[in-house]
Design an enzyme around this catalytic site. Structure first.
Site, PDB file in Angstrom:
ATOM      1  N   TYR A 328       0.884  -1.284  -0.051  1.00 19.31           N
ATOM      2  CA  TYR A 328       0.150   0.008  -0.164  1.00 19.31           C
ATOM      3  C   TYR A 328       0.897   1.290   0.005  1.00 19.31           C
ATOM      4  O   TYR A 328       1.784   1.544   0.841  1.00 19.31           O
ATOM      5  CB  TYR A 328      -1.044  -0.026   1.147  1.00 19.31           C
ATOM      6  CG  TYR A 328      -2.199   0.860   1.314  1.00 19.31           C
ATOM      7  CD1 TYR A 328      -2.201   2.126   0.554  1.00 19.31           C
ATOM      8  CD2 TYR A 328      -3.187   0.857   2.061  1.00 19.31           C
ATOM      9  CE1 TYR A 328      -3.358   2.897   0.325  1.00 19.31           C
ATOM     10  CE2 TYR A 328      -4.200   1.533   2.182  1.00 19.31           C
ATOM     11  CZ  TYR A 328      -4.394   2.529   1.280  1.00 19.31           C
ATOM     12  OH  TYR A 328      -5.405   3.484   1.519  1.00 19.31           O
ATOM     13  N   CYS A 329       0.646   2.123  -1.088  1.00 23.71           N
ATOM     14  CA  CYS A 329       1.175   3.497  -1.153  1.00 23.71           C
ATOM     15  C   CYS A 329       2.930   3.157  -0.970  1.00 23.71           C
ATOM     16  O   CYS A 329       3.345   2.627  -2.047  1.00 23.71           O
ATOM     17  CB  CYS A 329       0.938   4.103  -0.071  1.00 23.71           C
ATOM     18  SG  CYS A 329       1.455   5.930  -0.060  1.00 23.71           S
TER      19      CYS A 329
END
Length: 595
Positions: A328-329
């Protein structure tokens, strides 16, 4: 007066009294309010003085009032209040029939929702004047000549931020809703707002929710599981199965270390973790440790090594050759580097599939965050990180500034001026639950990736001693982007399609960086688009993409099953703590609770 009252009738006298003239009881109450406000401010000042006696890092957020910048802000605010008072004095000379020109039609602005912004001539004039001045400032900035593209973007961002800060809604004296609330509550709303503001100043952080509304592991981050592995950088959580059989290939999730992992486990209704477990996945979560002075030498290699360590730990525990992985990210950015390193070493098979949640590898189109990588900002970061780590409150302030109207001034008005109660909103609680970042790695990330964009240059970067080339990644990839993402812009996330060599599935989700990811099927919200994964460009993809209402999560689990649908009984090592890795503590563990 008594004779005149007798002649006109007592009721007539009452009707002609000034309706805004406070009664003796009101005056007494307002006096009490002012006295309590003075005492609150005195107590706060004494507390600040006591805090100042102890050693504190440079620019400690809880002591920001002592800085030159804060004094300048205070002086400017005082001037604005003086000008506001003068403006009201001038308005008093207007003729009773005065009505400002009707403003031109414009998109609805929630800041000016109160009817008095239109119906009351004084406030209508204030709003109209503000609109004209704001438009003029922004247009002047856009027309400045001799600026390179990056400087122009920074100037426009600064101008936009200034106009938002100077909105008349942000001052009690020029906000009709605040004035009416203060009159209705006889000043109690202002006193309550002052209490909120002083509490935030003590914390060094703007509060979006009541800090005591949630307790991690009690009413947030509650999916059952055990911490089964721990290093100085992360804890590994193994969640309890919810199905009789589970997918043979387990799933490991790498959340960003700039936030707490429980964005994916807010509550049972929103939890991606709980939902994934219910789909039959053996789910593992990495919980990163918030940086402290002992982590001053932590760099990117350490996070890559941690990802490999988690993958190998799970493979060994469950006796499986590979895992599914989610990044994530920023953790997705690092996961791409991890996969490139594994590919270079002939170990790519350790990861059967990779899913990227709003992750970037090519930072050419990284959006407004690129404004924070010039030398002046990097120098400031170095000063702020003198203790070996960056206080997470500074990072939170940066992200809030990207959406200042919604994440700063909206709450200044609601919390401080109107004195509203804090909403019990778990997402906003998570947003304020900041983590500290290792200083050396944070600077490396900004320079090597955001500023110099070296990750997409083959062999320009090395991790753990291995030069990396993203083109060597042949792991099947599921790439999710948010249509309205301001942290990882859609066009930037799409670049993953250009740099990876394996099969790729691109999914465009409605909403942004958080809501675009955390969108459980039961909520029935938003939509997603799928299309031609061989499209030459994002424009070509979107031109022919098909829209599906609701969450993209079911589409993702279908894709996971296509990679390998084999199942195995949920027993033995599939139960947290029952294999060779014994339980250290219950989920969510200690690291997520450390500040």
């Amino acid at each position: 007066m008594s004779d005149a009252g007798t002649d006109k009738g007592g009721d007539d006298i009452t009707d002609t009294l000034n309706p805004f003239m406070p009664s003796p009881e009101d005056l007494q109450h307002w006096t009490s309010v002012m006295a309590r406000a003075q005492q609150m401010m005195l107590d706060f000042a004494l507390g600040q003085a006591d805090a100042g006696k102890a050693a504190a890092p440079l620019f400690d957020p809880t002591r920001w009032l002592g800085s030159d910048g804060a004094q300048m802000w205070a002086e400017q605010s005082a001037k604005m209040w003086e000008q506001g008072a003068a403006f009201w004095t001038q308005l008093a000379t207007l003729t009773p029939g005065f009505t400002p020109a009707t403003p031109a039609e414009s998109p609805k602005d929630r800041r000016f929702a109160d009817p008095d912004w239109t119906a009351n001539p004084a406030f209508a004039l204030i709003r109209q004047t503000y609109g004209l001045l704001s438009d003029q400032l922004l247009e002047t900035t856009r027309q400045l000549s001799g600026l390179d593209p990056e400087a122009r973007v920074r100037m426009e961002f600064a101008a936009k931020s200034m106009t938002e800060a100077l909105s008349p809604t942000n001052l009690a004296i020029t906000n009709p809703e605040v004035i009416k609330r203060a009159v209705e509550t006889r000043g109690e709303s202002l006193l309550k707002g002052l209490r909120h503001m002083l509490a935030d100043l003590s914390r060094g952080q703007l509060s979006h929710v009541d800090p005591d509304a949630f307790e991690i592991g009690v009413n947030i981050a509650t999916t059952p599981g055990k911490v089964i592995h721990e290093t100085g950088l992360y804890q590994l959580i193994h969640y309890t199965p919810a199905t009789k059989d589970v997918f043979t290939i387990p799933l490991v999730i790498f959340p960003p270390w700039i936030n707490r992992f429980y964005i994916l486990d807010l509550n049972p209704q929103k939890s991606f973790v709980k939902w994934a477990v219910e789909q039959g996945l053996s789910v593992f979560m990495v919980s990163w440790k918030s940086a402290d002075a002992t982590m001053k030498d932590v760099v990117w290699d350490d996070y890559v090594a941690a990802q490999v360590d988690a993958i190998d730990t799970i493979r060994d525990l469950l006796a499986v050759p590979h895992v599914h992985a989610i990044g994530y990210c920023v953790a997705g950015t690092t996961l791409a580097a991890t996969l490139a390193m594994l590919a270079a070493k002939g170990e790519a098979d350790k990861v059967r599939s990779v899913t990227f949640f709003t992750a970037q590898v090519d930072f050419e189109l990284a959006g407004d965050l690129k404004m924070f990588v010039d030398e002046s900002y990097l120098t400031l970061l170095q000063q702020l990180s003198a203790q070996g780590y960056l206080d997470g409150r500074y990072m939170a302030a940066t992200f809030n500034a990207l959406r200042g109207r919604d994440l700063i001034w909206n709450y200044v008005v609601s919390n401080y001026l109107l004195g509203n109660d804090y909403p019990p909103f778990d997402l906003l609680y998570w947003n304020g639950d900041v983590t500290n970042l290792p200083a050396k790695w944070h600077r490396q990330y900004l320079v090597d990736l955001y500023r110099d964009n070296r990750l997409v240059v083959p062999n320009s970067l090395s991790v753990c001693g291995t030069p990396i080339d993203l083109r060597k990644i042949e792991t099947p990839a599921y790439i999710q982007a948010g249509r309205e993402d301001h942290i990882a812009p859609l066009a930037s996330v799409w670049r993953l399609m250009d740099h990876l060599s394996g099969s790729k599935t691109f999914v465009l989700a409605g909403s942004g960086h958080i809501a675009g990811v955390v969108n459980p099927p039961a909520a029935g919200k938003y939509q997603y688009w799928t299309g031609d994964n061989a499209a030459a460009s994002l424009d070509d993809f979107t031109a022919s993409a098909a829209e599906t209402k609701g969450s993209w999560w079911p589409h993702w689990i279908g894709w996971i099953a296509q990679q390998d649908g084999a199942k195995t009984p949920a027993k033995g090592a599939r139960i947290p703590g029952k294999g060779k890795k014994k339980a250290i503590e219950d989920a969510p563990g200690r690291y997520v609770k450390q500040r």
